[in-house]
Scaffold this motif. Structure first.
Motif, PDB file in Angstrom:
ATOM      1  N   GLU A 114       7.172  12.837  -2.900  1.00 36.93           N
ATOM      2  CA  GLU A 114       7.725  11.586  -3.504  1.00 36.93           C
ATOM      3  C   GLU A 114       7.230  10.343  -3.152  1.00 36.93           C
ATOM      4  OE1 GLU A 114      11.909  12.385  -2.326  1.00 36.93           O
ATOM      5  OE2 GLU A 114      12.019  14.257  -3.695  1.00 36.93           O
ATOM      6  N   GLY A 115       7.598   9.286  -3.632  1.00 30.93           N
ATOM      7  CA  GLY A 115       6.821   7.917  -3.310  1.00 30.93           C
ATOM      8  C   GLY A 115       6.459   7.484  -4.754  1.00 30.93           C
ATOM      9  N   GLN A 116       5.333   6.990  -4.611  1.00 27.22           N
ATOM     10  CA  GLN A 116       4.420   6.325  -5.910  1.00 27.22           C
ATOM     11  C   GLN A 116       4.008   7.480  -6.816  1.00 27.22           C
ATOM     12  OE1 GLN A 116       1.510   3.812  -4.513  1.00 27.22           O
ATOM     13  NE2 GLN A 116       2.495   2.018  -4.902  1.00 27.22           N
ATOM     14  N   GLN A 117       3.713   8.716  -6.135  1.00 26.45           N
ATOM     15  CA  GLN A 117       3.064  10.095  -6.946  1.00 26.45           C
ATOM     16  C   GLN A 117       4.255  10.439  -7.955  1.00 26.45           C
ATOM     17  OE1 GLN A 117       1.430  13.094  -4.454  1.00 26.45           O
ATOM     18  NE2 GLN A 117       0.314  11.455  -3.168  1.00 26.45           N
ATOM     19  N   MET A 118       5.342  10.101  -7.762  1.00 24.78           N
ATOM     20  CA  MET A 118       6.649  10.598  -8.399  1.00 24.78           C
ATOM     21  C   MET A 118       6.275   9.719 -10.024  1.00 24.78           C
ATOM     22  SD  MET A 118      10.593  10.720  -7.437  1.00 24.78           S
ATOM     23  CE  MET A 118      11.613  11.623  -8.320  1.00 24.78           C
ATOM     24  N   TYR A 119       5.785   8.855 -10.105  1.00 20.65           N
ATOM     25  CA  TYR A 119       5.697   8.293 -11.470  1.00 20.65           C
ATOM     26  C   TYR A 119       4.954   9.318 -12.409  1.00 20.65           C
ATOM     27  CZ  TYR A 119       6.787   3.501 -10.418  1.00 20.65           C
ATOM     28  OH  TYR A 119       7.453   2.461  -9.704  1.00 20.65           O
ATOM     29  N   VAL A 120       3.801  10.031 -11.869  1.00 25.07           N
ATOM     30  CA  VAL A 120       3.134  10.957 -12.576  1.00 25.07           C
ATOM     31  C   VAL A 120       3.928  12.389 -12.782  1.00 25.07           C
ATOM     32  CG1 VAL A 120       0.975  12.203 -12.768  1.00 25.07           C
ATOM     33  CG2 VAL A 120       1.074   9.974 -11.604  1.00 25.07           C
ATOM     34  N   TRP A 121       4.225  13.036 -11.752  1.00 26.09           N
ATOM     35  CA  TRP A 121       4.651  14.441 -11.961  1.00 26.09           C
ATOM     36  C   TRP A 121       6.230  14.278 -12.363  1.00 26.09           C
ATOM     37  CZ3 TRP A 121       9.284  15.148  -9.215  1.00 26.09           C
ATOM     38  CH2 TRP A 121       9.424  14.568  -7.821  1.00 26.09           C
ATOM     39  N   ASP A 122       7.036  13.244 -12.120  1.00 22.35           N
ATOM     40  CA  ASP A 122       8.280  13.259 -12.555  1.00 22.35           C
ATOM     41  C   ASP A 122       8.274  13.233 -14.256  1.00 22.35           C
ATOM     42  OD1 ASP A 122      11.183  12.756 -12.157  1.00 22.35           O
ATOM     43  OD2 ASP A 122      10.930  10.981 -13.339  1.00 22.35           O
ATOM     44  N   LEU A 149       0.950  -1.229  -0.087  1.00 22.47           N
ATOM     45  CA  LEU A 149      -0.127  -0.201   0.117  1.00 22.47           C
ATOM     46  C   LEU A 149       1.016   1.063  -0.076  1.00 22.47           C
ATOM     47  CD1 LEU A 149      -2.993  -0.992   2.630  1.00 22.47           C
ATOM     48  CD2 LEU A 149      -2.917  -1.197   0.115  1.00 22.47           C
ATOM     49  N   MET A 150       2.147   1.008   0.598  1.00 22.40           N
ATOM     50  CA  MET A 150       2.870   2.275   0.582  1.00 22.40           C
ATOM     51  C   MET A 150       3.981   2.420  -0.436  1.00 22.40           C
ATOM     52  SD  MET A 150       3.723   2.597   4.694  1.00 22.40           S
ATOM     53  CE  MET A 150       4.601   4.124   4.222  1.00 22.40           C
ATOM     54  N   PHE A 151       4.470   1.393  -1.010  1.00 24.24           N
ATOM     55  CA  PHE A 151       5.599   1.403  -1.734  1.00 24.24           C
ATOM     56  C   PHE A 151       5.467   0.930  -3.176  1.00 24.24           C
ATOM     57  CE2 PHE A 151       7.482   1.756   2.501  1.00 24.24           C
ATOM     58  CZ  PHE A 151       7.724   3.017   2.570  1.00 24.24           C
ATOM     59  N   ALA A 152       4.574  -0.334  -3.260  1.00 18.97           N
ATOM     60  CA  ALA A 152       4.766  -0.891  -4.391  1.00 18.97           C
ATOM     61  C   ALA A 152       3.700  -0.244  -5.549  1.00 18.97           C
ATOM     62  CB  ALA A 152       4.054  -2.461  -4.317  1.00 18.97           C
ATOM     63  N   SER A 153       4.137  -0.731  -6.668  1.00 15.08           N
ATOM     64  CA  SER A 153       3.535  -0.311  -7.844  1.00 15.08           C
ATOM     65  C   SER A 153       2.879  -1.427  -8.674  1.00 15.08           C
ATOM     66  CB  SER A 153       4.079   0.532  -8.830  1.00 15.08           C
ATOM     67  OG  SER A 153       5.084   0.129  -9.522  1.00 15.08           O
ATOM     68  N   ALA A 154       1.759  -1.392  -9.246  1.00 17.19           N
ATOM     69  CA  ALA A 154       1.233  -2.395  -9.940  1.00 17.19           C
ATOM     70  C   ALA A 154       0.655  -1.956 -11.341  1.00 17.19           C
ATOM     71  CB  ALA A 154       0.313  -3.250  -9.391  1.00 17.19           C
ATOM     72  N   ALA A 155       0.975  -2.558 -12.381  1.00 16.44           N
ATOM     73  CA  ALA A 155       0.211  -2.111 -13.575  1.00 16.44           C
ATOM     74  C   ALA A 155      -1.457  -2.366 -13.660  1.00 16.44           C
ATOM     75  CB  ALA A 155       0.937  -2.763 -14.572  1.00 16.44           C
ATOM     76  N   CYS A 156      -2.087  -1.616 -14.255  1.00 15.04           N
ATOM     77  CA  CYS A 156      -3.445  -2.010 -14.472  1.00 15.04           C
ATOM     78  C   CYS A 156      -3.969  -0.941 -15.702  1.00 15.04           C
ATOM     79  CB  CYS A 156      -4.311  -1.575 -13.152  1.00 15.04           C
ATOM     80  SG  CYS A 156      -5.971  -2.098 -13.165  1.00 15.04           S
ATOM     81  N   ASP A 157      -4.729  -1.710 -16.407  1.00 11.98           N
ATOM     82  CA  ASP A 157      -5.200  -0.977 -17.524  1.00 11.98           C
ATOM     83  C   ASP A 157      -6.670  -1.624 -17.695  1.00 11.98           C
ATOM     84  OD1 ASP A 157      -4.201   0.063 -20.952  1.00 11.98           O
ATOM     85  OD2 ASP A 157      -5.820   0.686 -19.510  1.00 11.98           O
ATOM     86  N   SER A 158      -7.557  -0.878 -18.269  1.00 10.24           N
ATOM     87  CA  SER A 158      -8.909  -1.465 -18.347  1.00 10.24           C
ATOM     88  C   SER A 158      -9.301  -2.443 -19.415  1.00 10.24           C
ATOM     89  CB  SER A 158      -9.989  -0.031 -18.759  1.00 10.24           C
ATOM     90  OG  SER A 158      -9.527   0.516 -19.981  1.00 10.24           O
ATOM     91  N   SER A 159      -8.009  -2.641 -20.326  1.00 11.48           N
ATOM     92  CA  SER A 159      -7.996  -3.540 -21.471  1.00 11.48           C
ATOM     93  C   SER A 159      -6.390  -4.155 -21.307  1.00 11.48           C
ATOM     94  CB  SER A 159      -8.488  -2.762 -22.572  1.00 11.48           C
ATOM     95  OG  SER A 159      -7.660  -1.928 -22.812  1.00 11.48           O
TER      96      SER A 159
END
Length: 515
Positions: A62-70, A23-33
Motif C-alpha cells: 500500500e502507499g503510492q504503489q496503490m495508484y497502479v495495482w488498485d 518521498l514517502m507519501f506525496a504524488s505528483a503528476a508527470c508526463d513527457s509532454s
C-alpha cells in the motif's frame, strides 16, 4: 444475522517536510509532454517515488504503489473519499450475530481482463492464497479460519475470532481478486490479470519507469473513473515533479508549501489537506526487555513532555500540519481533540518524572536512522537530550528498514506513517500482532477493549470503543506522537482532487474532472 447496509457508490505523502515526507507519501503528476485535458476524457498523469514491487496479489504494497495495482484489480469493498465503506466487487455483506461469519454477495457479470468470469471461486482462491503466503498483507487476514464458495456469487468467510478491521482490510490490498489461472504464475509479478477499471498497457509500460493504464469500457463502475488513460511514472525527486507542474507537463500533484506561490496563477487549483501522515516516536519496549526505563510509565510520559509540538510544526513543516499526541486520523472515529492537551511541552516536569522513576541523570538509547527520519533526527535528538535522554542514531539501509524495526533490537524508533481508517490504525498500533506493536505489548484493559470492539457490529458503539482505546494509548504513553503532516495539492484545469484526508489511500478515485 445482523446486516451491514451498503451505501450507494460514490466516486472518488505528506508535505515534503524538507524533502522527506514527499518521498514517502506525496504524488505528483508527470508526463513527457503537456497533458491536454480534453472535455470528454482527459488523461491523468501521476508519479510515485518507488517502483511497484510486484503485481502478485500476495505481495502488493500500500502507499503510492496503490495508484497502479488498485486500478488493475477490483477489491471486495472500496472506501469513498470520506473513508466510508462502499460496495466493490461485493454488492453487499452481512455478519452473523457473533461476528464470526461474514457473508458477501458478489456482483454478477464481472469478468477479468482475459474474459474469464469473476466468481466466488476466484475470491476464495485469492483470499486463501493471501492468508497462507508470506507477504505484506498476510497479517490482515490472520483472523480467517476458512473461506467457502457455496455458489458462484456467494462467499462465506469463517473467522477464528471476531475482527473489527476485516472489512477495512477487504477494501485494500487484502481484498483484491486475482485470476486463479494466472495469479500463482511467475508472470503475475509483471503482467497482472485483474477485473479492475483499467488494464496495464504492456506496449507502453516500462517496468520501473512508467506504467500506462487503459480504461475498460465494460467495467461495471466506469462512471467513477473519468480518465480514459492514467500514466504513473516513477520519479524519486519531488523537485523535478514540481518543475514538471510549472513547465505544464503535469496536471496534478503535491508540492512543498514553500512552492505554493508558484501555483497561484490562472489554470491552477490548490487544495490543502490538514493531515495525511503522522510522525510518531514508538515507545515499543514497554516491559523494559531491551531498555529498562521504558517499562516505567513515568519515563514514557516524560518523553511525551519533551516535545514543543507547535514549534516543530512551524519549523519542520512550515505550518503545513498540526501538533498531535494521538496516532489516529483526525477524520476518523477514534480521534478526540481533547487528548491533545494531555502532554504539554514541559522539559523541567519531564526531568522530575525521570528522577522519580530513578533516572535523575537520564539514560541512553540507540534508534534506527531511516531514510524518512533523517530530516527530523536533529530536532528529536535535541528535544530528548534536553530532558537527559541521549540518542544515538544507527544507520539502517532502506531495504532493511522493515526487518530492523521488527527485530526488537530497537526499544524506541521514529516512524512516519500514512494515516488510514480507524480499525486499521487500532490493529496496527494496539493489537498484540500489530506491526507497530513490535514487542507484542498487552494490557488487560486494552485486551478487553479490543475484544469488545471486534465483536461490536453497531458503528456508533464501535466508534465509542475506539475512542476509549485511543484514550488508553495516550494515558499510558504507549507512543509519543508529535505531529501530523499535511499536504498541498495542485491540479491543473480539467482535473480536481476530491480528497479531504478522510481517505488517504492512493487511488485514482481521489481525482475527478471539473467538466
Amino acid at each position: 444475522m445482523r446486516k451491514r447496509h451498503p451505501h450507494r457508490i460514490s466516486r472518488r505523502h505528506a508535505l515534503t517536510a524538507l524533502g522527506v515526507g514527499a518521498l514517502m507519501f506525496a504524488s505528483a503528476a508527470c508526463d513527457s509532454s503537456p497533458t491536454a485535458a480534453s472535455s470528454s476524457s482527459p488523461t491523468l498523469a501521476l508519479s510515485i517515488f518507488g517502483t511497484p514491487n510486484s503485481f502478485d496479489p500476495t505481495q502488493l504494497l500500500e502507499g503510492q504503489q496503490m495508484y497502479v495495482w488498485d486500478s488493475v484489480y477490483d477489491t471486495l469493498l472500496i472506501q469513498d473519499e470520506k473513508g466510508r465503506l462502499q460496495p466493490g466487487a461485493a454488492l453487499s455483506w452481512q455478519y452473523s450475530t457473533d461476528a464470526r461469519t461474514l457473508t458477501l454477495k458478489l456482483r454478477t457479470g464481472m469478468t477479468f481482463s482475459d474474459g474469464s468470469p469473476v466468481d466466488a471461486a476466484a475470491v476464495r482462491a485469492t483470499l486463501d492464497r493471501i492468508r497462507t503466503t508470506p507477504g505484506p498483507t498476510q497479517g490482515a487476514l490472520a483472523s480467517l479460519a476458512a473461506v467457502e464458495a457455496p455458489d458462484a456469487s456467494t462467499v462465506v468467510v469463517r473467522l477464528k475470532q471476531p475482527d473489527g478491521s476485516l472489512l477495512t482490510a477487504l477494501s485494500q490490498a487484502a481484498g483484491v481478486i486475482g485470476n486463479p489461472k494466472t495469479m500463482a504464475t511467475k508472470s503475475a509479478a509483471l503482467e497482472p490479470v485483474g477485473s479492475g477499471p483499467y488494464t496495464l498497457d504492456k506496449g507502453q509500460t516500462v517496468n520501473g519507469s512508467v506504467y500506462v493504464l487503459k480504461r475498460r469500457d465494460d467495467y461495471w463502475n466506469k462512471a467513477a473513473y473519468p480518465f480514459a488513460t492514467v500514466k504513473v511514472r516513477v520519479i524519486s525527486d519531488p523537485t523535478a515533479a514540481a518543475n514538471a507542474l510549472k513547465a505544464g507537463q503535469t496536471n496534478a500533484g503535491t508540492v512543498d508549501v514553500s512552492q505554493l506561490p508558484s501555483f497561484t496563477g490562472p489554470g491552477y487549483t490548490t487544495k490543502h489537506v490538514d493531515a495525511t501522515a503522522g510522525a510518531t516516536l514508538v515507545l515499543a519496549d514497554r516491559k523494559g526487555q531491551v531498555l529498562k526505563p521504558l517499562a516505567d510509565l513515568r519515563v514514557r510520559k516524560a518523553i511525551n513532555m519533551a516535545f514543543d509540538r507547535a514549534k516543530m510544526v512551524k519549523q519542520l513543516l512550515r505550518d503545513s500540519g498540526r501538533p498531535s499526541t494521538q496516532i489516529f486520523n483526525p477524520k476518523g472515529t477514534a480521534y478526540d481533540n481533547s487528548l491533545n492537551q494531555t502532554y504539554g511541552y514541559d522539559p523541567q516536569g519531564a526531568k522530575r518524572l525521570l528522577a522519580e522513576a530513578g533516572y535523575p541523570n537520564g539514560f541512553s538509547v540507540t534508534m534506527p536512522s531511516l531514510v524518512f527520519t533523517k530530516t527530523f533526527e536533529p530536532t528529536f535528538t535535541q528535544a530528548l537530550g534536553d530532558i537527559g535522554v541521549k540518542v544515538t542514531w544507527q544507520p539502517v539501509p532502506p531495504q532493511q528498514a522493515v526487518s530492523a524495526i521488527a527485530s526488537k533490537k530497537y526499544p524506541m524508533f521514529l516512524v512516519v506513517d500514512g494515516l488510514t481508517a480507524t480499525p486499521t490504525e487500532a490493529r496496527n498500533f494496539y493489537s498484540p500482532t500489530g506491526y507497530r506493536n513490535v514487542f507484542g505489548s498487552t494490557d488487560p484493559r486494552l485486551t478487553a477493549l479490543l475484544d469488545q470492539v471486534n465483536r461490536e457490529l453497531d458503528p456508533d458503539k464501535a466508534a465509542a470503543i475506539y475512542r476509549e482505546i485511543n484514550k488508553f494509548g495516550v494515558d499510558n504513553a504507549w507512543y509519543s506522537p508529535v505531529f501530523q503532516i499535511g499536504s498541498d495539492w495542485v491540479t491543473k484545469k480539467g482535473i480536481t482532487y476530491v480528497g479531504d484526508g478522510s481517505n488517504t489511500l492512493a487511488v485514482v478515485r481521489q481525482f475527478g474532472t471539473d467538466q
